[in-house]
Scaffold this active site. Structure first.
Site, short mmCIF file in Angstrom:
data_model
loop_
_atom_site.label_atom_id
_atom_site.label_comp_id
_atom_site.label_asym_id
_atom_site.label_seq_id
_atom_site.Cartn_x
_atom_site.Cartn_y
_atom_site.Cartn_z
CB CYS A 1 11.41 -2.51 4.54
SG CYS A 1 11.42 -3.46 3.02
CB CYS B 1 -0.86 0.05 1.24
SG CYS B 1 -1.92 -1.35 1.39
CG ASP C 1 16.05 -7.09 -12.65
OD1 ASP C 1 15.61 -6.01 -12.22
OD2 ASP C 1 15.31 -7.99 -13.10
CG ASP C 2 15.10 -4.36 -8.76
OD1 ASP C 2 14.51 -5.22 -8.13
OD2 ASP C 2 14.65 -3.83 -9.80
CB CYS D 1 13.25 -11.00 1.75
SG CYS D 1 13.76 -9.31 1.60
CG ASN E 1 2.59 0.58 3.61
OD1 ASN E 1 3.60 1.25 3.48
ND2 ASN E 1 2.49 -0.61 3.09
N GLY E 2 1.27 -2.21 5.54
CA GLY E 2 2.04 -3.17 6.34
C GLY E 2 1.26 -4.45 6.53
CE1 TYR F 1 10.47 -3.52 -8.46
CE2 TYR F 1 9.27 -4.17 -6.50
CZ TYR F 1 9.31 -3.95 -7.86
OH TYR F 1 8.20 -4.16 -8.61
CB SER G 1 12.82 -1.05 -10.16
OG SER G 1 12.88 -2.25 -10.89
CB CYS H 1 13.82 -5.64 8.12
SG CYS H 1 13.22 -7.29 7.66
N GLY I 1 0.64 0.46 -5.04
CA GLY I 1 -0.57 -0.34 -5.03
C GLY I 1 -1.47 0.06 -6.17
S1 SF4 Z 1 11.54 -9.22 4.79
FE1 SF4 Z 1 12.46 -8.06 3.08
S2 SF4 Z 1 10.73 -6.99 2.11
FE2 SF4 Z 1 10.04 -7.67 4.14
S3 SF4 Z 1 10.43 -5.95 5.53
FE3 SF4 Z 1 12.23 -7.26 5.62
S4 SF4 Z 1 13.61 -6.44 4.05
FE4 SF4 Z 1 11.58 -5.62 3.65
#
Ligand code: SF4
Length: 499
Positions: free
Chosen positions: A263, A8, A384-385, A479, A117-118, A269, A317, A476, A34
């Protein structure tokens, strides 16, 4: 990389003439966050009903389509305060119109609207507890839980009810909450998603300037507002008339249990390069990421009798990271040149796929085309990102080969994506992720059909981000690492989490 969708974009404004029109433009700037639905709610006094009301308009589609009738602004969305929301929904909930935000309710202390958003990581637990008490839900969205928590709070003052609710939710939540007399901006204690405060108009204007909040500052540029600062992780900022007149706002802070984890994928991206998020321009951070990629995975050394390799971005991107990459590769002594070899069609929308066509391939072909004169007989380095499922990358590599490239080398401006996101991004499951389907780089290379494949290292990514944004807060990167900063219920799908 185009396989991940953000959940979002949110925008709110207080003390502005034609608030809804500003929100409309703000949402338009945030369209990339979004594209499934859009909505605006305002707060105004209804002379006929002799009370404050919150008219709203929301529907599925892009901002331009949902608000294509000017009468919506002239006769319906009246008032000097409001919030707006762009939504991308997961497949299970995409067709549920009830899930379109902002949500608007009327409860014992007046009207209340919310844009989120989240992703709440304790949504299932909260929902079960509400269900056992007989609470009826109108949507399948975790955002509705926040409204129930506010409405059922035993606190007397409205701000205390909101704070009470926010202490019970976990995970990622940047929020705009509209009450009958305030706009409240909230960022979860981890600060997963960005949210910034802006100001519109002169401080000496009678009644003070308007204040706005947005997921990204590109929304401020769209309406001519100036960036003031970020909403801090864990901050609950109350924007009301008194605050607009004095420039001083009530601010509360939610208790932090896990440290700040903004994040990092927003920089890789999601966010627009012309936005400032987490206190730094995305453009600057993304260039640093590209430069770091040049150190981790430079262009291949071409023999002197060969023309220098050309470096192309997968638009849009990856454009900024690619610029940083080429600049640094050249600085490191590698022969290479930036070229535009892939063209992106920005007006694709939902394309009709005829039976028998490969759906994904057709989608990629309708979105991208190659510039044959640039690519033919050249050593091509594609940047690519990120790679998520790998299917888009594979089709693009094939297209570049078909355009006559002599060699195709793939460089990824982030580490391998190995784990889904539980904090507001729509990733496929772990087993569907490209990096989890192969034993080694060689196997990945073969499947993609490239001459070489190389990723930015995790250390490289974090070094680049920190060197560009030396802010006080952490990030964070779960991923890429599977190290989740807030405990998550592994194995719970998005659909299950939604309801
Ligand atoms: S897991 Fe990846 S996409 Fe999700 S908040 Fe953490 S860094 Fe961002």
């Amino acid at each position: 990389m185009r396989r991940i969708k953000e959940y979002c974009g949110i925008f709110g404004i207080f003390n502005a003439d034609n608030a809804a029109q500003h929100i409309y433009y703000g949402l338009h700037a945030l369209q990339h966050r979004g594209q499934e639905s859009a909505g605006i709610v305002t707060s105004t006094y209804d002379e006929r009903k002799k009370r404050r009301v919150m008219p709203y308009h929301k529907d599925q589609g892009l901002v331009l389509d949902v608000f294509n009738d000017p009468r919506i602004f002239e006769t319906k969305l009246l008032g000097r305060a409001g919030i707006g929301h762009n939504r991308y929904s997961t497949s299970g909930a995409a067709d549920n119109r009830a899930n379109i935000q902002p949500f608007v309710v009327h409860y014992r202390d007046g009207n209340l609207a919310l844009g989120h958003n989240g992703n709440l990581s304790n949504a299932r637990e909260l929902r079960n507890s509400f269900s056992q008490r007989g609470t009826l839900f109108l949507t399948t969205s975790d955002s509705e839980l926040i409204l129930h928590l506010i409405a059922q709070s035993a606190r007397r003052k409205q701000i205390d009810q909101i704070l009470d609710a926010l202490t019970q939710v976990e995970g990622a939540f940047s929020l705009v909450i509209l009450t009958d007399d305030s706009l409240i901006a909230v960022r979860d204690p981890n600060g997963f998603r960005p949210l910034a405060l802006g100001r519109l108009g002169d401080a000496d204007r009678p009644g003070g300037p308007a204040y706005c909040v947005a997921s990204e500052t590109c929304a401020f540029d769209m309406i001519g507002a100036e960036y003031v600062r970020d909403i801090e992780p864990g901050e609950v900022l109350v924007i009301n008339q008194k605050g607009c007149e004095t420039g001083r706002f009530e601010s509360y802070h939610l208790a932090r249990h896990h440290g700040v984890s903004q994040c990092v994928f927003e920089y890789v991206y999601f966010s627009r390069p012309d936005s400032k998020i987490f206190g730094e321009m995305v453009d600057k951070v993304r260039r640093k990421i590209g430069k770091q990629l040049a150190h981790d995975a430079p262009v291949p050394k071409a023999p002197m009798h060969e023309k220098q390799p050309i470096v192309i971005a997968v638009p849009d991107s990856s454009n900024t990271a690619t610029l940083g990459y080429v600049t640094e590769c050249r600085k490191l002594g590698y022969r290479c040149r930036y070229e535009i070899g892939l063209i992106r069609n920005h007006y694709v929308g939902r394309t009709f796929i005829s039976p028998g066509q490969n759906r994904r391939e057709q989608k990629v072909r309708s979105k991208f085309n190659t510039v044959e004169g640039v690519l033919k007989d050249r050593i091509v380095v594609m940047v690519d990102d990120s790679i998520v499922r790998g299917t888009t990358a594979k089709f693009l590599v094939n297209m570049v080969r078909e355009a006559g490239a002599k060699e195709v080398h793939f460089r990824v401006a982030s580490p391998p994506v190995i784990s889904p996101c539980f904090y507001g991004m729509d990733f496929p499951s772990a087993k569907e992720l490209f990096a989890n389907q192969f034993d080694d780089l060689e196997a990945m290379q073969k499947w993609l059909g490239v001459d070489s494949l190389a990723y930015l290292s995790e250390e490289g990514l974090m070094r680049a981000v920190r060197s560009a944004n030396d802010g006080p807060h952490g990030y964070c990167n779960a991923c890429f690492t599977a190290k989740y900063p807030v405990p998550v219920e592994m194995g719970v799908t998005k659909e299950e989490n939604e309801w």
